[in-house]
Write an enzyme that holds these catalytic residues in place. Structure first.
Site, PDB file in Angstrom:
ATOM      1  N   SER A  99       0.877  -1.184   0.000  1.00 28.04           N
ATOM      2  CA  SER A  99       0.000   0.000   0.000  1.00 28.04           C
ATOM      3  C   SER A  99       0.907   1.224   0.000  1.00 28.04           C
ATOM      4  CB  SER A  99      -0.866   0.039   1.264  1.00 28.04           C
ATOM      5  OG  SER A  99      -1.612  -1.131   1.394  1.00 28.04           O
ATOM      6  N   LYS A 174      -7.285   1.821  -2.545  1.00 27.74           N
ATOM      7  CA  LYS A 174      -6.867   1.451  -1.177  1.00 27.74           C
ATOM      8  C   LYS A 174      -6.881   2.673  -0.249  1.00 27.74           C
ATOM      9  CE  LYS A 174      -4.877  -0.850   2.196  1.00 27.74           C
ATOM     10  NZ  LYS A 174      -5.503  -1.929   2.929  1.00 27.74           N
ATOM     11  N   LYS A 242       0.601   5.623   8.402  1.00 24.92           N
ATOM     12  CA  LYS A 242       1.362   5.556   7.141  1.00 24.92           C
ATOM     13  C   LYS A 242       0.420   5.767   5.946  1.00 24.92           C
ATOM     14  CE  LYS A 242       1.827   1.801   5.086  1.00 24.92           C
ATOM     15  NZ  LYS A 242       1.263   1.082   3.939  1.00 24.92           N
TER      16      LYS A 242
HETATM   17  P1  NAD Z   1       5.728  -6.127   7.418  1.00 23.04           P
HETATM   18  O1  NAD Z   1       6.481  -5.019   8.028  1.00 23.04           O
HETATM   19  O2  NAD Z   1       5.316  -7.297   8.258  1.00 23.04           O
HETATM   20  O3  NAD Z   1       6.555  -6.746   6.172  1.00 23.04           O
HETATM   21  C1  NAD Z   1       7.361  -5.984   5.310  1.00 23.04           C
HETATM   22  C2  NAD Z   1       8.560  -6.843   4.917  1.00 23.04           C
HETATM   23  O4  NAD Z   1       9.360  -6.072   4.005  1.00 23.04           O
HETATM   24  C3  NAD Z   1       9.469  -7.191   6.106  1.00 23.04           C
HETATM   25  O5  NAD Z   1       9.708  -8.595   6.112  1.00 23.04           O
HETATM   26  C4  NAD Z   1      10.744  -6.391   5.842  1.00 23.04           C
HETATM   27  O6  NAD Z   1      11.918  -7.034   6.304  1.00 23.04           O
HETATM   28  C5  NAD Z   1      10.713  -6.305   4.329  1.00 23.04           C
HETATM   29  N1  NAD Z   1      11.521  -5.204   3.806  1.00 23.04           N
HETATM   30  C6  NAD Z   1      11.549  -3.906   4.212  1.00 23.04           C
HETATM   31  N2  NAD Z   1      12.420  -3.187   3.453  1.00 23.04           N
HETATM   32  C7  NAD Z   1      12.949  -4.061   2.565  1.00 23.04           C
HETATM   33  C8  NAD Z   1      13.904  -3.944   1.524  1.00 23.04           C
HETATM   34  N3  NAD Z   1      14.489  -2.774   1.252  1.00 23.04           N
HETATM   35  N4  NAD Z   1      14.219  -5.048   0.806  1.00 23.04           N
HETATM   36  C9  NAD Z   1      13.624  -6.239   1.073  1.00 23.04           C
HETATM   37  N5  NAD Z   1      12.711  -6.422   2.036  1.00 23.04           N
HETATM   38  C10 NAD Z   1      12.393  -5.339   2.781  1.00 23.04           C
HETATM   39  O7  NAD Z   1       4.453  -5.469   6.711  1.00 23.04           O
HETATM   40  P2  NAD Z   1       3.090  -6.181   6.256  1.00 23.04           P
HETATM   41  O8  NAD Z   1       2.094  -6.125   7.361  1.00 23.04           O
HETATM   42  O9  NAD Z   1       3.420  -7.486   5.593  1.00 23.04           O
HETATM   43  O10 NAD Z   1       2.571  -5.104   5.176  1.00 23.04           O
HETATM   44  C11 NAD Z   1       3.068  -5.025   3.864  1.00 23.04           C
HETATM   45  C12 NAD Z   1       2.195  -4.043   3.092  1.00 23.04           C
HETATM   46  O11 NAD Z   1       0.848  -4.529   3.066  1.00 23.04           O
HETATM   47  C13 NAD Z   1       2.139  -2.618   3.712  1.00 23.04           C
HETATM   48  O12 NAD Z   1       2.141  -1.671   2.683  1.00 23.04           O
HETATM   49  C14 NAD Z   1       0.823  -2.639   4.478  1.00 23.04           C
HETATM   50  O13 NAD Z   1       0.249  -1.332   4.630  1.00 23.04           O
HETATM   51  C15 NAD Z   1      -0.033  -3.510   3.583  1.00 23.04           C
HETATM   52  N6  NAD Z   1      -1.149  -4.161   4.273  1.00 23.04           N
HETATM   53  C16 NAD Z   1      -0.975  -4.714   5.509  1.00 23.04           C
HETATM   54  C17 NAD Z   1      -2.075  -5.295   6.143  1.00 23.04           C
HETATM   55  C18 NAD Z   1      -1.947  -5.897   7.521  1.00 23.04           C
HETATM   56  O14 NAD Z   1      -2.982  -6.166   8.145  1.00 23.04           O
HETATM   57  N7  NAD Z   1      -0.748  -6.147   8.017  1.00 23.04           N
HETATM   58  C19 NAD Z   1      -3.330  -5.328   5.508  1.00 23.04           C
HETATM   59  C20 NAD Z   1      -3.451  -4.788   4.232  1.00 23.04           C
HETATM   60  C21 NAD Z   1      -2.355  -4.199   3.624  1.00 23.04           C
END
Ligand code: NAD
Length: 299
Positions: A99, A174, A242
């Site tokens: 997102s 979104k 965010k």
């Molecule tokens: P998270 O923080 O659990 O996962 C993000 C991953 O990206 C981590 O494993 C991190 O190590 C990795 N990462 C960060 N920088 C990096 C880089 N430069 N290179 C490689 N890997 C890297 O986040 P999440 O909850 O999985 O969310 C991911 C996306 O999905 C976000 O944009 C969030 O807003 C969206 N989202 C989350 C939810 C939720 O309920 N968690 C629901 C809908 C949408």
């Protein structure tokens, strides 16, 4: 096996890891990368190939999926020094499922297109349970034919896969979703607090109004959490802040005033400053409770 070549999957956090697993269950071959080694090694044990950088993941794949926190992370992974753009062959497709700000999606699509690499933005809603079950709602922006080509793969991760419009449109949908949810939670907080202060049970008010026009998925999901004082996430205040940050960045660039969203952002920031960033966004009620000196709760 399928006709598709290897899929590069970058970003194996709360959402990305179970989404990658669902693709592996459907017999797609994955090459995975994350700056955190733990989930990478976990998926390697289950059969995924490992990449040492986004560049390497892209050089072995025909499709690269990213699931990262926010715009700067996606920009770094796609266009940075060891980024996808330096490894991807012309004809490769990138699907960014994070997102992020829609205007950043557009900017990255243009940079990739110059190298013959196509891109869709495809953010999701449905949270971790939807990611594990493969029942996410996926909102897709980009070329319609490209969308059709990858629809089945997206369908392995989500039960609703909707083409919204050109590149960036998935993230516009979104962000619209996130405005409605934040303002709805704030409205529920104000209503329940008024009931509490008036000496009327918030639980009974909730039951009385949920079938009428004020009823909503947000009311049904969040009012019980506020009344029962359950604030474990769910969806964290930090993530919602965010998303509203991206809404306001986009609205400023497009010159669209969003006064209520700006106020909701201040509320989220105040909660972050009080150390509540890791609580569920239903904790928006705590902002109001602090001002009123009273808590919503059971009798
Ligand atoms: P998270 O923080 O659990 O996962 C993000 C991953 O990206 C981590 O494993 C991190 O190590 C990795 N990462 C960060 N920088 C990096 C880089 N430069 N290179 C490689 N890997 C890297 O986040 P999440 O909850 O999985 O969310 C991911 C996306 O999905 C976000 O944009 C969030 O807003 C969206 N989202 C989350 C939810 C939720 O309920 N968690 C629901 C809908 C949408």
């Amino acid at each position: 096996m399928t006709a598709t070549g290897k899929i590069g999957f970058i970003g194996l956090g709360i959402m990305g890891k179970p989404m990658a697993r669902n693709l592996m269950k459907a017999n797609y071959q994955l090459i995975v990368y994350d700056i955190n080694r733990a989930p990478v090694e976990e998926l390697a044990k289950e059969g995924a190939a490992l990449a040492a950088s986004p560049r390497e993941a892209a050089s072995e794949a025909t499709l690269v999926i990213t699931m990262l926190p926010n715009s700067p992370h996606v920009r770094e992974v796609l266009l940075g020094k060891n980024g996808v753009i330096h490894g991807a062959k012309p004809g490769t497709t990138v699907i960014d499922m994070s997102s992020i700000a829609p205007l950043v999606s557009r900017e990255m699509e243009a940079a990739l297109r110059e190298k013959g690499v196509a891109m869709l933005d495809a953010p999701v809603s449905g949270g971790e349970p939807g990611a594990v079950a493969g029942t996410l709602s996926i909102m897709v922006g980009g070329d319609r034919e490209l969308f059709q080509r990858y629809r089945d793969i997206l369908g392995r991760m989500g039960k609703s896969v909707v083409h919204v419009g050109p590149i960036g449109s998935g993230n516009v949908a979104k962000l619209s979703n996130q405005i409605i949810v934040a303002l709805n939670i704030a409205a529920v907080s104000e209503a329940l607090l008024l009931a509490e202060k008036a000496g009327v049970s918030p639980r009974v008010v909730y039951e009385a109004i949920r079938g009428g026009l004020a009823g909503s998925n947000v009311l049904d999901a969040k009012a019980p959490m506020m009344i029962e004082r359950r604030f474990a996430p769910g969806f964290k205040i930090d993530l919602h802040a965010k998303d509203l940050g991206n809404v306001l960045e986009t609205s400023r660039q497009l010159n669209v005033p969003l006064p209520l969203t700006a106020l909701a952002m201040e509320i989220l920031q105040s909660l972050q400053a009080s150390g509540l960033g890791s609580e569920d966004h239903s904790a928006i009620v705590k902002f109001y409770e602090k001002m009123a000196g009273i808590e919503v709760g059971e009798e």
